[in-house]
Scaffold this active site. Structure first.
Site, short mmCIF file in Angstrom:
data_model
loop_
_atom_site.label_atom_id
_atom_site.label_comp_id
_atom_site.label_asym_id
_atom_site.label_seq_id
_atom_site.Cartn_x
_atom_site.Cartn_y
_atom_site.Cartn_z
N ASP A 184 0.85 -1.18 0.00
CA ASP A 184 0.00 0.00 0.00
C ASP A 184 0.89 1.24 0.00
OD1 ASP A 184 -2.39 1.54 0.43
OD2 ASP A 184 -1.84 1.67 2.55
N ASP A 232 -0.21 5.20 0.80
CA ASP A 232 -0.42 6.24 1.80
C ASP A 232 -0.42 5.63 3.20
OD1 ASP A 232 -0.76 8.84 2.59
OD2 ASP A 232 -2.93 8.86 2.30
N ASP A 262 -1.75 -0.17 5.94
CA ASP A 262 -2.02 0.47 7.23
C ASP A 262 -3.49 0.46 7.61
OD1 ASP A 262 -2.52 2.41 5.16
OD2 ASP A 262 -2.67 3.93 6.74
#
Ligand SMILES: [Mg+2]
Length: 353
Positions: free
Chosen positions: A20, A22, A227
């Site tokens: 991922d 961001d 996240d």
């Protein structure tokens, strides 16, 4: 959660990583400290990395330039967007050269073109577009979309055309707070049409399927890193991938406890992918990880920290909480104990947040 203790670096068990962006590689314009170096080291071990993003508005070359500018290895072919997954899906169902309404930004337009389809811009062609000309609709976030574009989409979709959406994130985080994301704009059309699109972005499996294709790896030897529990970890589970939940982003232990998911690994930063993983082990009614021992006592966590770092306390504490959750204890009863772990991370001087 695994109770096995690895002696090799965590990432050595995998041939490919779906990463991922961001909250993992960057936050806003800045690199997450240590992330670019960790990604370089992973690639140097011969492990392939692709970056999978739900952001459908940016084109992969632009994203790759940003990642490479931060010092992480990336070319355009290493970046996979939900717009590409949407275009790939339509390209399997439609003949080459079919016209598709691009209800989104440049990322959607380019993804359709790269997949051999012809993007039709709603605003420009709305007077001419009819069900005979346009074969499907691809909906992704686009800052320039107007009411008239949704009107065109509604007219086309009311005749039953295939409808694919890049992602269904309800919100888009902006510096001031939460703005409507593509999911909110999907609901706008759902309210009118009474049907739902086929969604390809995280947590839905198609984007992961495309990532496996790009990596050339099998699900059992591929690790997904992210996240956000609701997208990255749920999506990995839905696709049969192991997952590493990294604490450099927005979600906290209480978000895991409130979900139905359990990440395979819990790591403080990407650098921990290159270290042996100390997994929590059940220990006389509690859980142990490194020097930390954590047990659940009613609605509270009893923490014997010793010399353990925050990540070890969090792994042991989450093991205790997720075991109770999976045994049927309502997550409301676990909220206070989970908040203890949130605070421990956010108060920690070594917190990577
Ligand atoms: Mg993220």
């Amino acid at each position: 959660m695994d109770t096995e203790t690895l002696t090799q670096p965590l990432v050595a068990g995998y041939d490919g990583v779906v990463c991922d962006l961001d909250g993992v590689v960057y936050r806003g314009a800045d690199a997450v400290p240590g992330a670019p170096k960790a990604l370089q080291d992973i690639v140097a071990r011969g492990i392939r990395v692709v970056y999978a993003t739900n952001n459908a508005s940016r084109v992969p070359t632009e994203v790759a330039t940003q990642i490479a500018g931060l010092g992480a290895p990336a070319t355009a072919s290493d970046v996979l967007s939900s717009a590409q997954a949407g275009a790939a899906r339509l390209a399997t169902d439609l003949p080459p050269g079919a016209a598709v309404l691009a209800l989104g930004g440049e990322g959607v337009v380019e993804a359709l073109r790269d997949a051999g389809l012809v993007p039709v811009a709603a605003a420009r062609d709305h007077a001419r577009s009819g069900p005979d000309e346009v074969a499907a609709v691809l909906q992704g976030f686009g800052k320039e979309l107007r009411v008239r574009d949704f009107e065109t989409a509604a007219r086309l979709l009311s005749s039953g055309l295939p409808w694919v959406a890049t992602n269904d994130d309800a919100t888009l985080p902006l510096p001031w707070g939460q703005s409507p994301g593509n999911g909110a704009y999907i609901e706008l059309l759902v309210a009118v049409l009474g049907r739902r699109p086929h969604v390809v972005g995280k947590p839905h499996p198609p984007l992961y399927g495309l990532a496996l294709e790009r990596l050339g790896t099998v699900a059992a030897r591929t690790l997904a890193v992210g996240d956000r529990i609701g997208t990255d970890i749920v999506g990995a589970e839905a696709t049969g991938l192991d997952s590493a939940w990294v604490l450099t982003g927005v979600d906290r232990p209480s978000d895991v406890v409130a979900s139905e998911s359990s990440p395979t690994y819990v790591i403080a930063s990407l650098a921990e992918l290159l270290m042996p993983y100390a997994a929590p082990v059940a220990d006389a009614g509690g859980w142990r990880c490194g020097a930390a021992r954590v047990a659940l006592d009613g609605e509270d966590l009893v923490i014997e920290r010793g010399s353990a770092g925050p990540i070890e306390v969090v792994r042991a504490g989450l093991a205790a909480l997720l075991t109770s959750r999976d045994e049927g204890v309502p997550s409301a009863h676990l909220r206070r104990a989970a908040a203890t772990l949130d605070r421990l991370l956010d108060d920690s001087p070594t917190s990577t947040r």
